[in-house]
Design a protein around this motif. Structure first.
Motif, PDB file in Angstrom:
ATOM      1  N   LYS A  90       1.039  -1.130  -0.042  1.00 59.57           N
ATOM      2  CA  LYS A  90       0.069  -0.226   0.037  1.00 59.57           C
ATOM      3  C   LYS A  90       0.803   1.263   0.058  1.00 59.57           C
ATOM      4  O   LYS A  90       0.266   2.120  -0.598  1.00 59.57           O
ATOM      5  CB  LYS A  90      -0.903   0.116   1.189  1.00 59.57           C
ATOM      6  N   ARG A  94       1.038   3.991  -2.881  1.00 56.76           N
ATOM      7  CA  ARG A  94       1.088   5.583  -2.571  1.00 56.76           C
ATOM      8  C   ARG A  94       1.910   6.419  -3.100  1.00 56.76           C
ATOM      9  O   ARG A  94       1.763   7.373  -3.590  1.00 56.76           O
ATOM     10  CB  ARG A  94       0.766   5.854  -0.983  1.00 56.76           C
ATOM     11  N   ALA A 142      -0.706  11.851  -0.235  1.00 59.30           N
ATOM     12  CA  ALA A 142      -1.242  10.528  -0.787  1.00 59.30           C
ATOM     13  C   ALA A 142      -1.298   9.553   0.248  1.00 59.30           C
ATOM     14  O   ALA A 142      -2.147   8.628   0.158  1.00 59.30           O
ATOM     15  CB  ALA A 142       0.002  10.100  -1.851  1.00 59.30           C
ATOM     16  N   PHE A 143      -0.671   9.567   1.362  1.00 62.16           N
ATOM     17  CA  PHE A 143      -0.634   8.719   2.515  1.00 62.16           C
ATOM     18  C   PHE A 143      -1.959   9.216   3.257  1.00 62.16           C
ATOM     19  O   PHE A 143      -2.097   8.205   4.018  1.00 62.16           O
ATOM     20  CB  PHE A 143       0.547   8.741   3.404  1.00 62.16           C
ATOM     21  N   ASP A 147      -8.194   3.939   2.386  1.00 60.70           N
ATOM     22  CA  ASP A 147      -8.016   2.682   1.555  1.00 60.70           C
ATOM     23  C   ASP A 147      -9.595   2.347   1.000  1.00 60.70           C
ATOM     24  O   ASP A 147     -10.483   2.878   1.609  1.00 60.70           O
ATOM     25  CB  ASP A 147      -7.690   1.640   2.544  1.00 60.70           C
ATOM     26  N   THR A 151      -6.692   0.914  -3.794  1.00 61.41           N
ATOM     27  CA  THR A 151      -5.381  -0.064  -4.118  1.00 61.41           C
ATOM     28  C   THR A 151      -5.905  -0.902  -5.458  1.00 61.41           C
ATOM     29  O   THR A 151      -5.277  -0.939  -6.549  1.00 61.41           O
ATOM     30  CB  THR A 151      -5.102  -1.100  -3.028  1.00 61.41           C
TER      31      THR A 151
END
Length: 447
Positions: A90, A94, A142-143, A147, A151
């Motif tokens: 992940k 990102r 972006a972090f 979620d 993804t």
């Protein structure tokens, strides 16, 4: 004087590209330095991605907010998903997203810049400190992407980008082999020494010998006598296609139309195709046919003792090396292959020659602006190339594995295999086209 030094350094950080490197480069071109610095940003992002996927660091990522919680929140029901097995994935996704967004931003800003007199060209060639801040800002942002669908959707963006980048790598390879062939044949005609010719033949022979050995090894390791039909078929098809391309490249008609086309290019393309085939076979999800397959399953306790993420299998490492060479080559190349120039949208500006002469006369080791009269490469296209490179390296580092949210496993999908195989076919067709184009379109000037 201290203040003066500081202001000088600041003006350098915010100023144009030559200012940054005027001390160390003997009369370098402005355009090349800008491209190299953008490539450096890409490598910086890649390095961060590599660090994030190292198992020790992966555990630390748990502490980031919103990274693991909420990955399964459907209709307000919070399900606590154990996402330990692919946190590194992940993070790399990102980081890939951040770099792609950064280059996309510049690709959009630089649409239709014609020369360095355009005010936007200053943004391309200067303000490096601010660009770095922008990149860091986008990465931090972006972090915080929640979620969920991110993804799985971004996986397909990565697939398309990687497909295109494998093609770009192949075009650059054709270009590189072409220049190499031309230079050595030129040496033969100039000094009348047969040594250069012999060297060309030896290198071509080495490339072909390596390719044949590699294909034999692929048959041994990635297929079994019974079963593994897909592997056998794919290797055989690519072997036949490479033979066809090599045969076409030495046909008398092709040789007449393009005296510089030869077996060196064909041998290099063959070697690259074999590499892409190998990399595709390393993604085949059938355990018996694929010795490099990683089976990662967070539920089985036996697997839990092993380090969670290992991307450094052989195909990935070779891929990383080719990726680095290609992106540097994108930055420094100025080609003499007209068809490749058409494909890669680079037209060398005539302005460059005058600047070089001036720089040589003054004897100063300075970088100079070689784009007063016209840009020497298409800014937008260059950024799109780096965007695709960022997507490609993101897919390489995650081994093209897709995190399966429901099963908590990382699966290697057939998608990866087919994308790589199709890109190798598309690449061979492209190369075939560069060979036959002068015959098919005799009225167009390819010189």
């Amino acid at each position: 004087s201290n203040m003066g030094m500081l202001s000088l350094q600041l003006s350098c950080l915010c100023g144009s590209a030559p200012c940054l490197l005027c001390g160390c480069c003997p009369s370098a071109k402005n355009s090349t330095i800008s491209r190299l610095l953008f490539t450096f940003f890409l490598f910086l992002g890649t390095l961060v991605s590599v660090i994030m996927i190292i198992p020790g660091v992966e555990k630390e990522l748990h502490k980031l907010p919103g990274f693991c919680e909420g990955s399964g929140s459907v209709l307000g029901v919070q399900t606590h998903v154990n996402c330990g097995s692919f946190l590194g994935h992940k993070a790399v996704y990102r980081m890939g997203f951040a770099m792609a967004a950064f280059f996309f931003l510049f690709a959009v800003i630089m649409v239709c810049v014609r020369s360095s007199k355009d005010p936007r060209a200053a943004v391309q060639n200067g303000f490096w400190f601010f660009k770095f801040l922008v990149l860091v800002g986008i990465t931090v942002g972006a972090f915080y992407i929640p979620d969920g669908a991110f993804t799985s959707v971004w996986f397909y963006f990565g697939v398309v980008g990687s497909f295109l980048f494998i093609l770009i790598e192949l075009i650059l390879l054709i270009d590189f082999a072409h220049s190499w062939n031309q230079r050595w044949l030129h040496n033969v005609s100039e000094s009348n020494a047969k040594g250069w010719y012999a060297a060309l033949c030896i290198i071509t022979f080495i490339f072909y010998a390596t390719s044949i050995a590699a294909i034999v090894l692929l048959y041994i390791y990635y297929t079994k006598p019974e079963g593994c039909t897909e592997g056998k078929v794919l290797i055989s098809i690519n072997l036949i296609l490479c033979l066809i391309v090599s045969a076409v490249s030495i046909l008398p008609k092709i040789q007449d139309a393009q005296p510089h086309s030869g077996l060196l290019q064909a041998s290099l393309i063959t070697l690259y195709t074999v590499y892409v085939t190998w990399s595709a076979l390393a993604n085949v999800p059938i355990q018996t046919c694929n010795p490099t397959l990683l089976v990662r399953n967070s539920t089985s306790s036996a697997m839990a003792t092993q380090p969670l993420t290992t991307w450094w299998d052989a195909p990935s490492i070779v891929g990383l090396i080719i990726f680095i060479l290609c992106t540097v080559f994108i930055s420094v190349r100025s080609s003499d292959h007209p068809q490749v120039n058409k494909l890669m949208l680079t037209e060398e500006s005539v302005a460059g020659a005058g600047g070089e002469a001036a720089a040589a006369e003054s004897g100063l080791h300075r970088a100079y602006d070689n784009e007063q009269d016209g840009v020497s490469y298409n800014y937008t296209f260059f950024h799109l190339c780096l965007l695709l490179a960022a997507l490609y390296i993101m897919m390489s580092l995650t081994n093209w594995y897709r995190p399966d949210e429901s099963l908590q496993v990382l699966t290697s999908p057939w998608t990866a295999v087919w994308v790589k195989i199709c890109s190798s076919w598309a690449g061979l067709l492209l190369y075939l086209w560069t060979l036959v184009a002068p015959l098919v379109l005799p009225d167009r000037d390819f010189s």
